[in-house]
Enzyme design. Structure first.
Site, PDB file in Angstrom:
ATOM      1  N   GLU A  96       0.820  -1.191   0.000  1.00 42.55           N
ATOM      2  CA  GLU A  96       0.000   0.000   0.000  1.00 42.55           C
ATOM      3  C   GLU A  96       0.863   1.253   0.000  1.00 42.55           C
ATOM      4  OE1 GLU A  96      -2.267  -1.048   3.384  1.00 42.55           O
ATOM      5  OE2 GLU A  96      -3.832  -1.965   2.195  1.00 42.55           O
ATOM      6  N   CYS A 109       3.713   8.328   1.178  1.00 41.39           N
ATOM      7  CA  CYS A 109       4.258   7.363   2.129  1.00 41.39           C
ATOM      8  C   CYS A 109       4.457   6.047   1.383  1.00 41.39           C
ATOM      9  CB  CYS A 109       3.248   7.209   3.271  1.00 41.39           C
ATOM     10  SG  CYS A 109       3.734   6.026   4.513  1.00 41.39           S
ATOM     11  N   CYS A 116       6.702  -7.217   7.235  1.00 40.09           N
ATOM     12  CA  CYS A 116       7.896  -6.764   7.969  1.00 40.09           C
ATOM     13  C   CYS A 116       8.393  -7.926   8.805  1.00 40.09           C
ATOM     14  CB  CYS A 116       7.530  -5.579   8.863  1.00 40.09           C
ATOM     15  SG  CYS A 116       8.959  -4.805   9.637  1.00 40.09           S
ATOM     16  N   CYS A 120       6.942  -5.239  16.047  1.00 40.12           N
ATOM     17  CA  CYS A 120       6.563  -4.215  17.021  1.00 40.12           C
ATOM     18  C   CYS A 120       5.114  -4.495  17.426  1.00 40.12           C
ATOM     19  CB  CYS A 120       6.719  -2.834  16.419  1.00 40.12           C
ATOM     20  SG  CYS A 120       8.411  -2.561  15.810  1.00 40.12           S
ATOM     21  N   CYS A 123       2.047  -2.447  16.012  1.00 37.92           N
ATOM     22  CA  CYS A 123       1.986  -2.203  14.561  1.00 37.92           C
ATOM     23  C   CYS A 123       1.318  -3.362  13.839  1.00 37.92           C
ATOM     24  CB  CYS A 123       3.394  -2.002  14.013  1.00 37.92           C
ATOM     25  SG  CYS A 123       3.440  -1.844  12.221  1.00 37.92           S
ATOM     26  N   GLU A 173      10.653  -2.376   7.007  1.00 39.33           N
ATOM     27  CA  GLU A 173      11.770  -1.656   7.618  1.00 39.33           C
ATOM     28  C   GLU A 173      12.760  -1.314   6.495  1.00 39.33           C
ATOM     29  OE1 GLU A 173      13.000  -0.156  10.492  1.00 39.33           O
ATOM     30  OE2 GLU A 173      14.586   0.186   9.031  1.00 39.33           O
ATOM     31  N   SER A 204      12.175   6.475   7.746  1.00 40.82           N
ATOM     32  CA  SER A 204      11.869   6.109   9.137  1.00 40.82           C
ATOM     33  C   SER A 204      12.406   4.718   9.439  1.00 40.82           C
ATOM     34  CB  SER A 204      10.354   6.135   9.345  1.00 40.82           C
ATOM     35  OG  SER A 204      10.031   5.654  10.634  1.00 40.82           O
ATOM     36  N   SER A 226      11.805   5.510  15.141  1.00 38.78           N
ATOM     37  CA  SER A 226      10.631   5.056  15.905  1.00 38.78           C
ATOM     38  C   SER A 226      11.069   4.743  17.319  1.00 38.78           C
ATOM     39  CB  SER A 226      10.032   3.817  15.241  1.00 38.78           C
ATOM     40  OG  SER A 226       9.499   4.159  13.992  1.00 38.78           O
ATOM     41  N   LEU A 227      11.046   5.733  18.162  1.00 39.60           N
ATOM     42  CA  LEU A 227      11.568   5.585  19.527  1.00 39.60           C
ATOM     43  C   LEU A 227      10.544   4.868  20.424  1.00 39.60           C
ATOM     44  CD1 LEU A 227      14.225   6.432  20.897  1.00 39.60           C
ATOM     45  CD2 LEU A 227      12.937   8.312  21.910  1.00 39.60           C
ATOM     46  N   HIS A 228       9.434   5.508  20.648  1.00 42.56           N
ATOM     47  CA  HIS A 228       8.253   4.921  21.319  1.00 42.56           C
ATOM     48  C   HIS A 228       8.402   4.550  22.789  1.00 42.56           C
ATOM     49  CE1 HIS A 228       6.678   5.062  17.352  1.00 42.56           C
ATOM     50  NE2 HIS A 228       7.238   3.965  16.911  1.00 42.56           N
ATOM     51  N   ASN A 303      -3.100   4.312  16.367  1.00 43.07           N
ATOM     52  CA  ASN A 303      -4.206   3.921  15.490  1.00 43.07           C
ATOM     53  C   ASN A 303      -4.556   2.470  15.759  1.00 43.07           C
ATOM     54  OD1 ASN A 303      -4.705   6.269  13.837  1.00 43.07           O
ATOM     55  ND2 ASN A 303      -2.635   5.949  13.054  1.00 43.07           N
ATOM     56  N   CYS A 346      -1.049   5.581   9.940  1.00 44.20           N
ATOM     57  CA  CYS A 346       0.145   4.848  10.381  1.00 44.20           C
ATOM     58  C   CYS A 346      -0.231   3.543  11.049  1.00 44.20           C
ATOM     59  CB  CYS A 346       0.894   5.618  11.464  1.00 44.20           C
ATOM     60  SG  CYS A 346       1.652   7.087  10.912  1.00 44.20           S
TER      61      CYS A 346
HETATM   62  N1  SAH Z   1       9.490   0.274   9.853  1.00 49.39           N
HETATM   63  C1  SAH Z   1       9.736   1.652   9.942  1.00 49.39           C
HETATM   64  C2  SAH Z   1       8.859   2.492   9.046  1.00 49.39           C
HETATM   65  C3  SAH Z   1       7.394   2.140   8.935  1.00 49.39           C
HETATM   66  S1  SAH Z   1       6.342   2.405  10.309  1.00 49.39           S
HETATM   67  C4  SAH Z   1       9.643   2.114  11.369  1.00 49.39           C
HETATM   68  O1  SAH Z   1       9.195   1.347  12.212  1.00 49.39           O
HETATM   69  O2  SAH Z   1      10.049   3.232  11.644  1.00 49.39           O
HETATM   70  C5  SAH Z   1       5.998   4.156  10.276  1.00 49.39           C
HETATM   71  C6  SAH Z   1       5.674   4.727  11.672  1.00 49.39           C
HETATM   72  O3  SAH Z   1       4.354   4.363  12.098  1.00 49.39           O
HETATM   73  C7  SAH Z   1       6.621   4.222  12.739  1.00 49.39           C
HETATM   74  O4  SAH Z   1       7.016   5.246  13.595  1.00 49.39           O
HETATM   75  C8  SAH Z   1       5.759   3.239  13.452  1.00 49.39           C
HETATM   76  O5  SAH Z   1       6.264   2.990  14.729  1.00 49.39           O
HETATM   77  C9  SAH Z   1       4.421   3.913  13.435  1.00 49.39           C
HETATM   78  N2  SAH Z   1       3.296   3.014  13.737  1.00 49.39           N
HETATM   79  C10 SAH Z   1       3.207   1.685  13.521  1.00 49.39           C
HETATM   80  N3  SAH Z   1       2.013   1.206  13.939  1.00 49.39           N
HETATM   81  C11 SAH Z   1       1.323   2.238  14.438  1.00 49.39           C
HETATM   82  C12 SAH Z   1      -0.002   2.388  15.002  1.00 49.39           C
HETATM   83  N4  SAH Z   1      -0.820   1.343  15.116  1.00 49.39           N
HETATM   84  N5  SAH Z   1      -0.389   3.619  15.385  1.00 49.39           N
HETATM   85  C13 SAH Z   1       0.447   4.676  15.230  1.00 49.39           C
HETATM   86  N6  SAH Z   1       1.677   4.605  14.697  1.00 49.39           N
HETATM   87  C14 SAH Z   1       2.124   3.401  14.312  1.00 49.39           C
HETATM   88 FE1  SF4 Z   2       8.008  -3.156  11.047  1.00 49.96          FE
HETATM   89 FE2  SF4 Z   2       8.037  -0.484  11.502  1.00 49.96          FE
HETATM   90 FE3  SF4 Z   2       5.824  -1.945  11.998  1.00 49.96          FE
HETATM   91 FE4  SF4 Z   2       7.954  -2.220  13.558  1.00 49.96          FE
HETATM   92  S1  SF4 Z   2       6.700  -0.351  13.308  1.00 49.96           S
HETATM   93  S2  SF4 Z   2       6.711  -3.909  12.714  1.00 49.96           S
HETATM   94  S3  SF4 Z   2       9.617  -2.000  12.097  1.00 49.96           S
HETATM   95  S4  SF4 Z   2       6.770  -1.605   9.984  1.00 49.96           S
END
Ligand code: SAH
Ligand code: SF4
Length: 384
Positions: A96, A109, A116, A120, A123, A173, A204, A226-228, A303, A346
């Site tokens: 997508e 995007c 992936c 995480c 995600c 990633e 990212s 993506s610190l979180h 989300n 996201c």
């Molecule tokens: N794999 C890479 C890039 C894709 S994810 C990464 O992890 O950085 C793009 C962004 O969306 C990242 O910061 C990810 O942590 C965030 N993301 C993933 N799932 C999400 C969700 N359910 N709600 C909000 N942000 C999310």
């Molecule tokens: Fe992969 Fe990024 Fe999602 Fe983590 S947040 S599972 S690295 S797409």
């Protein structure tokens, strides 16, 4: 059967590879520049359109080469104008691509992988097993089909582009598919084609520490991380690659990221998870971690997706969090979720294609169910 597949696709070849392909068919080096211009500046896909080439040459090229983009199997536009394409590649895999418009510009995007390998926990993409890396042609192809959709060929030279920025934040990633991602971005940045500046591209990463320096030195694009979480204990759970490259190493790699300075900051992405990472103490620790690094924050309201083990933080918690960062001298916008109605926000990116697949599957199953039979039970998301 598929004769087209036997032709060499020129999309996704680096400049050097295109030059080699041109030389291999006995053509002079300057043809490389012409072809590049037609493909990436003019957006031509048919050699017959390439009118600066003599007709016999066009015919010869068309026999050997093709200019093939991925196919759009579905295009949706959200009520907030966010647009999403479900893109089908030659082998049937799908990814997508999302366009997030602002007033007179916008960011696209782009996905780097189908699925992936990382997991995480917040995600949705992470719950989909990796199918494969996308090729450079498929990565550039996502940008090209978005441009088709907005009619942005030839490349606008006055800077007035709707698709003005790229974020490598789709599925996957990008630093685990670095060779293809870097090749694709170099094609997109090339001044004689699409000519998008590195300053308009943000990659990212979840924190693939050993690749970060290379990415900065080689591509010079903006970096988002993506610190979180602010402790290893929590980050090990939310972003499990942390077990391999813990916070201390990640922060050091950010500090040393080539090209980052106060005018060009690294973005720390931070998803707001209720009761998990959104306390005032977390915000203060975030400030401490950011000390001495040219950084800005991007707070992302979580989300939700069906079956997700988290909830989004409350507006009050998010406000408090933001205020602490602001008091610490950082502007930290909360990212407005865009395209939620078409599941384009996201972390939702797996959902639509998955739901489509499920819908098709249920339709097939339902067709087999004799009339009057009880339908299978469904969960809240409508999945059978
Ligand atoms: N794999 C890479 C890039 C894709 S994810 C990464 O992890 O950085 C793009 C962004 O969306 C990242 O910061 C990810 O942590 C965030 N993301 C993933 N799932 C999400 C969700 N359910 N709600 C909000 N942000 C999310
Ligand atoms: Fe992969 Fe990024 Fe999602 Fe983590 S947040 S599972 S690295 S797409």
């Amino acid at each position: 059967m598929e004769t087209a597949a036997e032709k060499t696709n020129l999309v996704g070849l680096s400049r050097e590879e295109l030059a080699a392909a041109v030389a291999a068919v006995g053509e002079k080096p300057f043809r490389t520049k012409q072809l590049w211009h037609w493909i990436y500046h003019q957006g031509a896909t048919d050699f017959a359109q390439m009118t600066t080439l003599a007709k016999p040459l066009r015919e010869k090229l068309a026999e050997i080469f093709e200019v093939r983009k991925p196919v759009v199997s579905r295009e949706q536009t959200s009520s907030d104008r966010t647009r999403k394409w479900l893109i089908k590649f030659a082998d049937g895999n799908e990814a997508e691509t999302v366009y997030i418009p602002e007033d007179d510009r916008g960011a696209i995007c782009i996905s780097s992988q189908v699925g992936c390998t990382l997991t995480c926990t917040f995600c949705h993409t992470g719950t989909q097993k990796l199918v494969r890396n996308l090729t450079s042609a498929e990565i550039v192809g996502q940008f090209m089909v978005a441009r088709d959709s907005y009619g942005e060929w030839p490349t606008p030279m006055d800077g007035g582009r709707m698709i003005s920025n790229i974020v490598m934040m789709g599925m996957g990633e990008p630093l685990f598919n670095y060779d293809n991602v870097s090749k694709a971005l170099k094609i997109i940045m090339d001044g004689e084609g699409i000519a998008l500046s590195k300053r308009r591209i943000t990659l990212s990463t979840s924190g693939v520490v050993p690749m970060m320096e290379k990415c900065g030195a080689d591509l010079g694009v903006n970096l988002a991380v993506s610190l979180h979480a602010v402790t290893d204990e929590l980050r090990d759970v939310l972003v499990p690659i942390n077990k391999k490259y813990p916070l201390k190493e990640l922060i050091r790699a950010c500090r040393e990221y080539p090209g980052a300075n106060n005018a060009r900051r690294i973005t720390f992405e931070y998803v707001m998870l209720k009761g998990v990472n959104d306390s005032e103490a977390d915000a203060r620790e975030l400030l401490r971690l950011a000390k001495g690094i040219p950084v800005k924050f991007n707070l992302i309201p979580f989300n939700a997706w069906p079956g997700a083990p988290y909830e989004c933080s409350t507006p009050e918690a998010m406000d408090k969090f933001v205020n602490i960062l602001n008091d610490g001298g950082f502007s930290s916008p909360i990212r407005q979720p865009r395209g939620r109605d078409i599941m384009a926000a996201c972390g939702q990116l797996k959902s639509a294609s998955e739901r489509e697949r499920l819908k098709r599957m249920t339709a097939r199953v339902e067709a087999l169910v004799p009339e009057g039979a009880e339908p299978a039970p469904r969960d809240a998301a409508g999945n059978a």
